[in-house]
Design an enzyme around this catalytic site. Structure first.
Site: not given
Length: 513
Positions: A100-101, A121, A133-134, A198, A268, A278
């Site tokens: 997503g980002r 990232k 909005d990433g 992942r 994930d 992450d």
């Protein structure tokens, strides 16, 4: 930097969406979507990891490299993309997810031939941003930049960070999800890993009944990241699952060794090659508590609490087993493998604790010893890292209270001191059963017990300073984390000051962190 050799084997091998459409949407039957970083007009480099750059074959930084580090004005050889995956989040099936980002720049090989994936990232929205909005903020970016490097130097398998830059724009975030959004400084981290694949990538394909692509992905991963697997046919996939299970168990044991609590162990967020990935609402354990979770979103269930990380990783492996079942087609094997995970994990865990205590081997009686020690730690609110530091240097001729009060977040009264004395007596008896000298025992402790950990209050201080244009604490932390088994900066080796208790973004964190 040497970026002309960045390649894109993943996008050349798997089906993808080349429309470069950043709008949030489902992308069935594809594993990636090409996407361009949004670009930033006024970026500013905060730090470049020159040691990592040399190691992975990128060479040294010059002032023109800032464009690559924030995704601006990319050369033609780079085709950025984001990958699609699925996952279970807090125990519930979440369907299609994805980067997503995070946006991949591609892959580069070092002089040794080892390949490393590189991604931004915070470089803008992708089809998998789920209406976000990433972008990323300095707060979360700095936490990932420093902590991933801290874990590397602690000897824990992890992704790493190549650079940290300000984007020159503000980003709106509601840090505690309580209806109080505020503008924060935008930032980008360039992070690297052997692989960012992942559990969720396999879950996505299995859920979509894309079994041919699932097999292709599995073959790709085995060939690139599991050279030890030489079997063929279905046995290859069985060996693959067992290897992942072992790597995952070994990673959990390393987390327990240094006191790391991930905070959001969704499937994930589980690496297929056994890395810590992450860095969100994580924390290093301070006062010992098996029920501690640093993630406000994880309260009150505490699914991802410190003491549950081994159990949670096994549950996540169950979900991976379900995803790989179309290839393995052997329920009994998968069930036996997952049951064996628990046996392997606990044996590895207890052997790890032996080393922290300076024991040369695991004895049958040690299970009771460890259980009693955990009870003492939790009852007296002992600092996990500092306790072992004091145990290593404990002097019977010095005052007991003065040595242990500095590692306890509670008040040590006479009753508490008696409990510590009793524990130390049992510990001494246990040490006498070693077959190695006391000096060798202490060396074992020094190799497994860090003197420095990246505590959340230190990160909080660092973030506050950087937001005000100051970087002294940042560089001090960067220096200290590179030699965590030495006391490089003594002021960082104490308990968390009381003034940092219950501060949002410090002792309490959200997934926004």
């Amino acid at each position: 930097m040497n970026i002309e050799h960045i390649k894109h084997p993943f996008t050349e091998y798997f089906p993808g969406d080349f429309s470069k459409n950043p709008m949030q949407r489902n992308t069935p039957k594809v594993l990636f979507s090409t996407i361009d970083p949004i670009g930033f007009d006024h970026p500013k480099l905060i730090h470049f990891n020159s040691n990592l750059a040399a190691e992975i074959g990128l060479g040294q930084y010059d002032q023109n490299d800032i464009n690559f580090l924030v995704g601006n004005h990319l050369p033609e050889n780079i085709q950025p993309y984001a990958t699609a995956y699925a996952g279970h989040q807090f125990g519930n099936w979440a369907g299609q997810l994805g980067d997503g980002r995070a946006i991949f720049a591609g892959e580069i090989s070092s002089h040794s031939g080892k390949a490393t994936e590189i991604q931004w990232k915070g470089a803008g929205a992708t089809p998998y941003s789920r209406h976000a909005d990433g972008r990323a903020v300095l707060r979360s970016s700095l936490r990932e930049y420093l902590m991933s490097e801290a874990m590397f130097h602690l000897g824990v398998p992890t992704t790493r960070a190549l650079s940290l830059s300000l984007t020159g724009e503000d980003v709106i975030r509601d840090v505690m999800y309580n209806g109080n959004p505020q503008a924060e400084k935008g930032a980008i981290v360039v992070r690297t890993a052997e692989s960012f694949l992942r559990f969720g990538h396999f879950e996505l394909l299995s859920a979509q009944n894309e079994y041919k692509t699932l097999e292709k992905l599995t073959e790709y991963v085995i060939e690139r990241y599991f050279p030890e697997i030489t079997s063929v046919g279905v046995q290859k996939y069985k060996d693959f699952f067992e290897n992942i299970s072992k790597r995952t168990a070994d990673l959990m044991v390393e987390w327990y060794r240094v006191g790391f609590v991930h905070g959001v162990m969704n499937t994930d967020n589980m690496s297929i090659v056994g890395l810590t990935i992450d860095y969100g609402p994580y924390s290093m354990m301070e006062e010992y508590d098996l029920n501690f979770t640093p993630n406000t979103t994880d309260i009150p269930e505490k699914r991802y609490a410190f003491g549950k990380q081994g159990q949670t990783s096994q549950w996540n492996l169950w979900q991976l087993a379900n995803a790989l079942h179309p290839l393995i087609k052997d329920e009994k094997f998968l069930e036996d493998s997952l049951n064996a995970f628990g046996t392997y994990f606990w044996e590895a865990h207890d052997n790890m604790l032996c080393k922290k205590f300076g024991f040369d081997q695991l004895l049958e009686e040690d299970e009771e010893f460890f259980t009693n020690w955990q009870g003492l730690m939790q009852e007296l609110q002992m600092d996990y890292t500092l306790f072992f530091n004091v145990l290593e240097t404990f002097n019977e001729e010095k005052d007991l209270k003065s040595q242990f009060q500095k590692v306890s977040y509670g008040i040590l009264d006479d009753k508490s001191l008696t409990k510590i004395e009793n524990f130390l007596s049992i510990y001494k008896i246990r040490l006498d059963k070693n077959k190695i000298s006391r000096n060798s025992s202490i060396l074992l402790m020094r190799e497994n017990n860090p003197k420095f950990i990246l505590r959340n209050y230190l990160l909080y201080q660092c973030i506050e300073e950087l937001n005000n244009g100051q970087s002294e604490v940042f560089y001090e932390l960067l220096h200290a984390l590179q030699k965590p088994y030495e006391e490089i900066i003594p002021k960082f080796s104490g308990k968390r000051p009381i003034k940092y208790d219950n501060i949002p973004g410090c002792s309490m964190l959200s997934c926004s962190s």
